[in-house]
Design a protein around this motif. Structure first.
Motif, PDB file in Angstrom:
ATOM      1  N   ALA A 181       0.832  -1.207   0.000  1.00 59.52           N
ATOM      2  CA  ALA A 181       0.000   0.000   0.000  1.00 59.52           C
ATOM      3  C   ALA A 181       0.862   1.251   0.000  1.00 59.52           C
ATOM      4  O   ALA A 181       0.565   2.229  -0.703  1.00 59.52           O
ATOM      5  CB  ALA A 181      -0.928  -0.009   1.213  1.00 59.52           C
ATOM      6  N   ASP A 182       1.945   1.229   0.765  1.00 58.33           N
ATOM      7  CA  ASP A 182       2.836   2.388   0.836  1.00 58.33           C
ATOM      8  C   ASP A 182       3.516   2.649  -0.503  1.00 58.33           C
ATOM      9  O   ASP A 182       3.608   3.794  -0.955  1.00 58.33           O
ATOM     10  CB  ASP A 182       3.896   2.157   1.915  1.00 58.33           C
ATOM     11  N   ARG A 229       2.460   1.767  -3.529  1.00 58.74           N
ATOM     12  CA  ARG A 229       1.467   2.258  -4.482  1.00 58.74           C
ATOM     13  C   ARG A 229       1.124   3.720  -4.208  1.00 58.74           C
ATOM     14  O   ARG A 229       0.979   4.519  -5.119  1.00 58.74           O
ATOM     15  CB  ARG A 229       0.206   1.396  -4.429  1.00 58.74           C
ATOM     16  N   ARG A 230       1.000   4.061  -2.921  1.00 60.16           N
ATOM     17  CA  ARG A 230       0.670   5.435  -2.558  1.00 60.16           C
ATOM     18  C   ARG A 230       1.781   6.392  -3.011  1.00 60.16           C
ATOM     19  O   ARG A 230       1.518   7.469  -3.549  1.00 60.16           O
ATOM     20  CB  ARG A 230       0.484   5.517  -1.052  1.00 60.16           C
ATOM     21  N   ARG A 231       3.011   6.001  -2.779  1.00 63.87           N
ATOM     22  CA  ARG A 231       4.145   6.835  -3.190  1.00 63.87           C
ATOM     23  C   ARG A 231       4.171   6.998  -4.704  1.00 63.87           C
ATOM     24  O   ARG A 231       4.470   8.096  -5.222  1.00 63.87           O
ATOM     25  CB  ARG A 231       5.449   6.225  -2.691  1.00 63.87           C
ATOM     26  N   ASP A 235       1.256   9.388  -5.713  1.00 65.52           N
ATOM     27  CA  ASP A 235       1.574  10.762  -5.333  1.00 65.52           C
ATOM     28  C   ASP A 235       2.645  11.347  -6.252  1.00 65.52           C
ATOM     29  O   ASP A 235       2.561  12.516  -6.661  1.00 65.52           O
ATOM     30  CB  ASP A 235       2.067  10.817  -3.879  1.00 65.52           C
ATOM     31  N   ASP A 274      -7.498   7.754  -8.388  1.00 68.97           N
ATOM     32  CA  ASP A 274      -7.072   8.395  -7.148  1.00 68.97           C
ATOM     33  C   ASP A 274      -7.412   9.882  -7.161  1.00 68.97           C
ATOM     34  O   ASP A 274      -7.871  10.433  -6.146  1.00 68.97           O
ATOM     35  CB  ASP A 274      -5.565   8.206  -6.970  1.00 68.97           C
TER      36      ASP A 274
END
Length: 210
Positions: A20-21, A23-25, A28, A75
């Motif tokens: 999850a981290d 993918r989030r990075r 962003d 997103d």
């Protein structure tokens, strides 16, 4: 649960958190690159560098640029929805809220997510796959925003549905255009004056149709 099973569960959760981290990075970083550098410069290699993710890690989560941009669009949609909802929740559902929708909308258009969406909108003219994903995102965002505007409009006595919808479309299109003008160096004061004019139009609209 045995100690071994507990340890496996912890490992699975840790791996899920890592996924999850990452993918989030990546998402962003994609939004930042689009808003700052434009569509052409937003390659998977550039995004991986921006996010601090290895090339292999990037390909594992997003095998192609199309996959990355498709997820980025989803997103952006959720972020813009949340921004609008958060702003509306702070206001009473009255005439002032209906008029304030214009400035709330413009505030959301100042975000990096909105600028990234503009970049993708322009790029979609030459990319059929991106255009298909973008059409869904725009329809969803527009539908969500229109639904909110209609709800407030009905609450304050604006019953002319066609005119409310036309007004909403006009304001949305004007803000997108002003974003582009702003990005090419039009003075902030001139942009602010244009937004003030949209607010005045909204006030006239309320007086005319209530």
């Amino acid at each position: 649960m045995s100690e071994q099973a507990t340890e496996k569960t912890k490992t699975r959760r840790t791996q899920a958190d890592r996924t999850a981290d990452t993918r989030r990075r990546a998402l962003d970083a994609t939004i930042r690159c689009l808003a700052r550098d434009g569509y052409a410069a937003t390659t998977t290699t550039r995004v991986a560098q921006e996010a601090g993710i290895s090339r292999g890690g990037m390909l594992h989560h997003f095998p192609t640029r199309a996959d990355l941009l498709s997820e980025t669009l989803k997103d952006i949609e959720m972020t813009l929805r949340r921004m609008r909802a958060d702003a509306l929740n702070k206001l009473p559902a009255d005439i002032d809220m209906f008029i304030a929708l214009t400035r709330i909308g413009w505030e959301s258009y100042q975000s990096k997510e909105a600028m990234a969406l503009i970049e993708l909108t322009i790029a979609a003219r030459g990319d059929d796959d991106l255009a298909a994903s973008l059409k869904k995102t725009h329809a969803s965002v527009h539908g969500f925003q229109l639904e909110g505007s209609m709800k407030v409009a009905r609450h304050v006595g604006l019953e002319n549905v066609e005119m409310v919808e036309a007004m909403h479309l006009l304001h949305t299109a004007a803000m997108r255009g002003l974003m582009i003008e702003q990005s090419i160096g039009i003075e902030p004061a001139r942009v602010d004056a244009a937004i003030d004019l949209l607010v005045l139009y909204k006030e006239w609209f309320v007086e005319r149709f209530t």
